[in-house]
Design a protein around this motif. Sequence first.
Motif, mmCIF file in Angstrom:
data_model
loop_
_atom_site.group_PDB
_atom_site.id
_atom_site.type_symbol
_atom_site.label_atom_id
_atom_site.label_comp_id
_atom_site.label_asym_id
_atom_site.label_seq_id
_atom_site.Cartn_x
_atom_site.Cartn_y
_atom_site.Cartn_z
ATOM 1 N N UNK A 75 0.810 -1.399 -0.034
ATOM 2 C CA UNK A 75 0.034 -0.124 0.038
ATOM 3 C C UNK A 75 0.800 1.116 -0.093
ATOM 4 N N UNK A 76 2.074 1.332 0.705
ATOM 5 C CA UNK A 76 2.837 2.288 0.777
ATOM 6 C C UNK A 76 3.759 2.736 -0.405
ATOM 7 N N UNK A 77 3.948 1.354 -1.134
ATOM 8 C CA UNK A 77 4.672 1.674 -2.403
ATOM 9 C C UNK A 77 3.818 2.094 -3.535
ATOM 10 N N UNK A 83 3.880 6.512 4.874
ATOM 11 C CA UNK A 83 5.027 5.691 5.477
ATOM 12 C C UNK A 83 5.585 6.377 6.618
ATOM 13 N N UNK A 84 4.598 6.860 7.616
ATOM 14 C CA UNK A 84 5.135 7.420 8.796
ATOM 15 C C UNK A 84 5.872 6.475 9.862
ATOM 16 N N UNK A 90 5.688 -0.307 13.852
ATOM 17 C CA UNK A 90 4.851 -1.427 14.360
ATOM 18 C C UNK A 90 4.835 -2.625 12.878
ATOM 19 N N UNK A 91 5.107 -2.085 12.006
ATOM 20 C CA UNK A 91 5.542 -3.274 10.849
ATOM 21 C C UNK A 91 6.624 -3.970 11.078
#
Length: 108
Positions: A75-77, A83-84, A90-91
């Motif tokens: 999702x970030x990519x 991408x905080x 937590x990832x």
Amino acid sequence: MPWLFLVIGGLFEIGFTISLKYSENFSKLWPSISFFACISLSFLFLNKAINSGLPIGTSYAVWTGIGAAGTAIAGMIFFKEPAAFWRIFFLILLIGSIAGLKFVSSHN
């Protein structure tokens, strides 16, 4: 081999969530077909891992964790999701927990 099945199943889980997004509520044919193929293969490989002797609780947690972490990273990519720092933090904890379950599992 059961762990390989589990990782492959987790990767297909990432595939079905990404396909779900691209299917636009199942209005696009190829992403919809990809969704159903990936979800079927994901459950097939999860089932193979469980039937190869991995505990169901560990298998499900790892399979879900791979899918959750992988989907969040994708999702970030691909979808420009944030991408905080805390999200990344937590990832990393989630990925560490997945690895920890592998290391403490009695089945190799």
